[in-house]
Write a protein that holds these residues in place. Structure first.
Motif, PDB file in Angstrom:
ATOM      1  N   SER A 159      -3.162 -63.208 -40.095  1.00  0.00           N
ATOM      2  CA  SER A 159      -3.015 -64.651 -39.919  1.00  0.00           C
ATOM      3  C   SER A 159      -4.185 -65.399 -40.547  1.00  0.00           C
ATOM      4  CB  SER A 159      -2.891 -64.996 -38.431  1.00  0.00           C
ATOM      5  OG  SER A 159      -4.132 -64.881 -37.754  1.00  0.00           O
ATOM      6  N   PHE A 160      -5.396 -64.827 -40.489  1.00  0.00           N
ATOM      7  CA  PHE A 160      -6.543 -65.452 -41.160  1.00  0.00           C
ATOM      8  C   PHE A 160      -6.305 -65.497 -42.667  1.00  0.00           C
ATOM      9  CE2 PHE A 160      -9.329 -63.443 -37.620  1.00  0.00           C
ATOM     10  CZ  PHE A 160      -8.961 -64.444 -36.732  1.00  0.00           C
ATOM     11  N   ALA A 161      -5.762 -64.417 -43.224  1.00  0.00           N
ATOM     12  CA  ALA A 161      -5.541 -64.351 -44.669  1.00  0.00           C
ATOM     13  C   ALA A 161      -4.451 -65.328 -45.116  1.00  0.00           C
ATOM     14  CB  ALA A 161      -5.180 -62.925 -45.072  1.00  0.00           C
ATOM     15  N   ARG A 162      -3.381 -65.440 -44.345  1.00  0.00           N
ATOM     16  CA  ARG A 162      -2.298 -66.343 -44.734  1.00  0.00           C
ATOM     17  C   ARG A 162      -2.681 -67.806 -44.525  1.00  0.00           C
ATOM     18  NH1 ARG A 162       1.206 -62.312 -42.581  1.00  0.00           N
ATOM     19  NH2 ARG A 162       1.102 -63.308 -40.542  1.00  0.00           N
ATOM     20  N   ASP A 163      -3.259 -68.108 -43.370  1.00  0.00           N
ATOM     21  CA  ASP A 163      -3.650 -69.486 -43.031  1.00  0.00           C
ATOM     22  C   ASP A 163      -2.505 -70.460 -43.279  1.00  0.00           C
ATOM     23  OD1 ASP A 163      -5.961 -69.894 -41.692  1.00  0.00           O
ATOM     24  OD2 ASP A 163      -7.194 -70.380 -43.417  1.00  0.00           O
ATOM     25  N   ASP A 164      -1.329 -70.146 -42.764  1.00  0.00           N
ATOM     26  CA  ASP A 164      -0.155 -70.953 -43.064  1.00  0.00           C
ATOM     27  C   ASP A 164       0.237 -71.890 -41.931  1.00  0.00           C
ATOM     28  OD1 ASP A 164       0.569 -68.950 -41.330  1.00  0.00           O
ATOM     29  OD2 ASP A 164       2.245 -68.200 -42.515  1.00  0.00           O
ATOM     30  N   GLY A 165      -0.644 -72.077 -40.959  1.00  0.00           N
ATOM     31  CA  GLY A 165      -0.347 -72.981 -39.862  1.00  0.00           C
ATOM     32  C   GLY A 165      -1.017 -74.329 -40.051  1.00  0.00           C
ATOM     33  N   GLY A 172      -9.443 -72.428 -44.111  1.00  0.00           N
ATOM     34  CA  GLY A 172     -10.801 -72.051 -43.732  1.00  0.00           C
ATOM     35  C   GLY A 172     -10.934 -70.632 -43.227  1.00  0.00           C
ATOM     36  N   HIS A 173      -9.959 -70.168 -42.443  1.00  0.00           N
ATOM     37  CA  HIS A 173     -10.024 -68.779 -41.957  1.00  0.00           C
ATOM     38  C   HIS A 173     -10.072 -67.812 -43.126  1.00  0.00           C
ATOM     39  CE1 HIS A 173      -7.885 -70.862 -38.543  1.00  0.00           C
ATOM     40  NE2 HIS A 173      -8.835 -70.249 -37.876  1.00  0.00           N
ATOM     41  N   ARG A 174      -9.198 -68.052 -44.103  1.00  0.00           N
ATOM     42  CA  ARG A 174      -9.142 -67.172 -45.274  1.00  0.00           C
ATOM     43  C   ARG A 174     -10.460 -67.191 -46.035  1.00  0.00           C
ATOM     44  NH1 ARG A 174      -5.035 -69.112 -49.556  1.00  0.00           N
ATOM     45  NH2 ARG A 174      -3.563 -68.489 -47.935  1.00  0.00           N
ATOM     46  N   ARG A 175     -11.017 -68.362 -46.227  1.00  0.00           N
ATOM     47  CA  ARG A 175     -12.238 -68.475 -47.019  1.00  0.00           C
ATOM     48  C   ARG A 175     -13.414 -67.779 -46.336  1.00  0.00           C
ATOM     49  NH1 ARG A 175     -11.450 -74.776 -47.893  1.00  0.00           N
ATOM     50  NH2 ARG A 175     -13.595 -74.794 -48.733  1.00  0.00           N
ATOM     51  N   TRP A 176     -13.422 -67.764 -44.994  1.00  0.00           N
ATOM     52  CA  TRP A 176     -14.458 -66.997 -44.296  1.00  0.00           C
ATOM     53  C   TRP A 176     -14.188 -65.498 -44.412  1.00  0.00           C
ATOM     54  CZ3 TRP A 176     -18.871 -68.935 -43.626  1.00  0.00           C
ATOM     55  CH2 TRP A 176     -19.058 -70.260 -43.239  1.00  0.00           C
ATOM     56  N   LEU A 177     -12.935 -65.091 -44.247  1.00  0.00           N
ATOM     57  CA  LEU A 177     -12.584 -63.673 -44.378  1.00  0.00           C
ATOM     58  C   LEU A 177     -12.950 -63.150 -45.757  1.00  0.00           C
ATOM     59  CD1 LEU A 177     -11.044 -61.067 -43.427  1.00  0.00           C
ATOM     60  CD2 LEU A 177      -8.956 -62.176 -44.272  1.00  0.00           C
ATOM     61  N   LEU A 178     -12.728 -63.982 -46.791  1.00  0.00           N
ATOM     62  CA  LEU A 178     -12.965 -63.573 -48.178  1.00  0.00           C
ATOM     63  C   LEU A 178     -14.277 -64.137 -48.726  1.00  0.00           C
ATOM     64  CD1 LEU A 178      -9.348 -64.016 -49.609  1.00  0.00           C
ATOM     65  CD2 LEU A 178     -10.375 -61.977 -48.576  1.00  0.00           C
ATOM     66  N   ASN A 179     -15.217 -64.422 -47.861  1.00  0.00           N
ATOM     67  CA  ASN A 179     -16.517 -64.913 -48.296  1.00  0.00           C
ATOM     68  C   ASN A 179     -17.236 -63.831 -49.101  1.00  0.00           C
ATOM     69  OD1 ASN A 179     -19.061 -66.027 -48.595  1.00  0.00           O
ATOM     70  ND2 ASN A 179     -19.600 -65.893 -46.432  1.00  0.00           N
ATOM     71  N   PRO A 180     -17.509 -64.059 -50.379  1.00  0.00           N
ATOM     72  CA  PRO A 180     -18.137 -63.012 -51.189  1.00  0.00           C
ATOM     73  C   PRO A 180     -19.570 -62.706 -50.767  1.00  0.00           C
ATOM     74  CG  PRO A 180     -17.938 -65.049 -52.450  1.00  0.00           C
ATOM     75  CD  PRO A 180     -17.166 -65.252 -51.186  1.00  0.00           C
ATOM     76  N   ARG A 181     -20.185 -63.591 -49.994  1.00  0.00           N
ATOM     77  CA  ARG A 181     -21.571 -63.368 -49.570  1.00  0.00           C
ATOM     78  C   ARG A 181     -21.664 -62.686 -48.200  1.00  0.00           C
ATOM     79  NH1 ARG A 181     -24.358 -65.582 -53.522  1.00  0.00           N
ATOM     80  NH2 ARG A 181     -23.525 -67.418 -54.587  1.00  0.00           N
TER      81      ARG A 181
END
Length: 420
Positions: A159-165, A172-181
């Motif tokens: 659900s964090f990756a999809r962030d479709d709600g 924002g959930h996705r961007r934190w999950l995929l934060n390159p840093r």
């Protein structure tokens, strides 16, 4: 003892992710094909544990944070790292402090019966437990489900990756999950008295000095169909140290290759009543701003679709024009899908000398292999080539078969007459 186990759990997955850590991101990295994606899924998504807790939390007096089992933490970490590998990102590990924080964040959500990044303090809640829970809620991804099962943390990560709600306008959930840093993380899970589940992921770590250009989701190459939905936004996070996002005059094209569905946005802020949109969110989720867009989709995403993206009008931090970003996304099922049937349209009668294409198709059209081979019961009457083109040779009738890769077949009779 827990620290040692967390280190071991992290070490078990790191070697499989070394390649991902060395690959440039989004469009420049070596793209996964279907076999590569499924191999990654098979290696790095272990079976979900049957029991979630080493110590069961209590979301009512006497409140207790509890603790997840090492197997549950290891599974959640592998699942999050699968998403990061698909995006071309290096893996993250577990940190004891972040695990404790995330567990406190999940518990305060369960105690309140809802998720909020600034949670109120439940009556009778211990000071130390509230302080850690409030800190976790303010520094992580949160999710709530009206059920609980062994794979709840997996569902939260998806659900964090999809962030479709409600979060689709910022992802924002996705961007934190995929934060390159991000270098390290932690996960938490708690149940309220009714059995509803509340999940947390610590996401504010920025201790890795990752050099990257951009992070795209869905990522170029093979991308899991199971991680997509009609309402999810696509995103491109450009490194704000390399690009002048405010000075760029972005335009975007996204199209489904071969299907005639094409969406063009000449500027930011465009949207349609059907749900297609293109926007820039300047919030500091993950490592910074992101471009968000969504095509209009009917019927959902499924295997064998190919989508082409082109982003232009980009300027560097020095103000120079930058070449457009172009990439393709191929939708792939993580599990093989075999043909179930072959469907053939009834052909019109033919006359000697005529040629016509046989209208045959594999069902479903999102099977792994939708190729067909053809056979005529009497080539002297009707000949059919490898492309499915029939040629009438003489008067009579012949049975034409269309055969799928797994042997499923359909057949039809074709009659041939002489003259008009």
């Amino acid at each position: 003892m827990r620290n040692a186990k967390l280190v071991q759990a992290t070490a078990r997955i790191i070697s499989a992710w070394l390649l991902a850590a060395l690959i440039p991101l989004c469009g420049a990295r070596a793209e996964l094909d279907r076999e590569g994606l499924r191999a990654l899924w098979g290696e790095l998504s272990p079976r979900a544990p049957e029991g979630a807790f080493a110590e069961r939390p209590s979301a009512e007096p006497p409140f207790a944070a509890g603790a997840l089992s090492d197997a549950t933490l290891s599974d959640a970490l592998a699942y999050a790292n699968f998403a990061r590998a698909v995006a071309g990102l290096a893996p993250v590990g577990l940190r004891e402090e972040y695990v404790r924080l995330a567990q406190s964040g999940a518990l305060i959500s369960a105690a309140n019966g809802f998720v909020r990044h600034d949670p109120p303090r439940p009556e009778g809640y211990p000071d130390a437990l509230y302080d850690s829970g409030a800190r976790a809620a303010a520094s992580g991804n949160l999710a709530a489900f009206n059920w609980s099962e062994p794979k709840t943390l997996r569902l939260a990560i998806e659900s964090f990756a999809r962030d479709d709600g409600a979060n689709a306008s910022v992802a924002g959930h996705r961007r934190w999950l995929l934060n390159p840093r991000m270098r390290e993380t932690g996960f938490g899970l708690a149940l309220d008295p009714s059995g509803n589940a509340y999940a947390a992921m610590y996401a504010f770590d920025r201790s890795a000095g990752a050099e990257y250009d951009r992070v795209c989701w869905p990522a170029p190459g093979a991308f899991p169909a199971e991680w997509m939905s009609e309402s999810m936004p696509w995103s491109i996070s450009l490194n704000p140290n390399r690009y002048d996002l405010e000075g760029s005059e972005f335009s975007l094209m996204i199209e489904e290759v071969g299907a005639g569905r094409r969406f063009e946005f000449d500027s930011l802020g465009e949207a349609s009543r059907e749900g297609a949109f293109f926007a820039l969110d300047a919030g500091r989720y993950g490592d910074g701003p992101a471009l968000l867009f969504r095509p209009e989709i009917e019927g959902g995403y499924r295997q064998n679709q190919r989508w082409r993206v082109e982003l232009s009008g980009i300027r560097s931090r020095g103000g120079e024009p930058v070449e457009p970003i172009r990439y393709e996304v191929g939708i792939v099922s993580l599990t093989p899908i075999d043909p179930a049937d072959v469907e053939i349209d009834e052909p019109a009668p033919m006359r000697v000398g005529e040629s016509a294409a046989l209208a045959a198709r594999v069902i479903p059209d999102w099977a792994d292999d939708v190729s067909l081979t053809y056979r005529s019961s009497d080539p002297s009457v009707v000949e059919i080539d490898e492309r499915g083109v029939m040629t009438a040779r003489s008067e009579g009738a012949a049975r034409i078969e269309a055969i799928a890769a797994n042997g499923r077949r359909g057949e039809v009779e074709v009659g041939v007459k002489v003259g008009r």
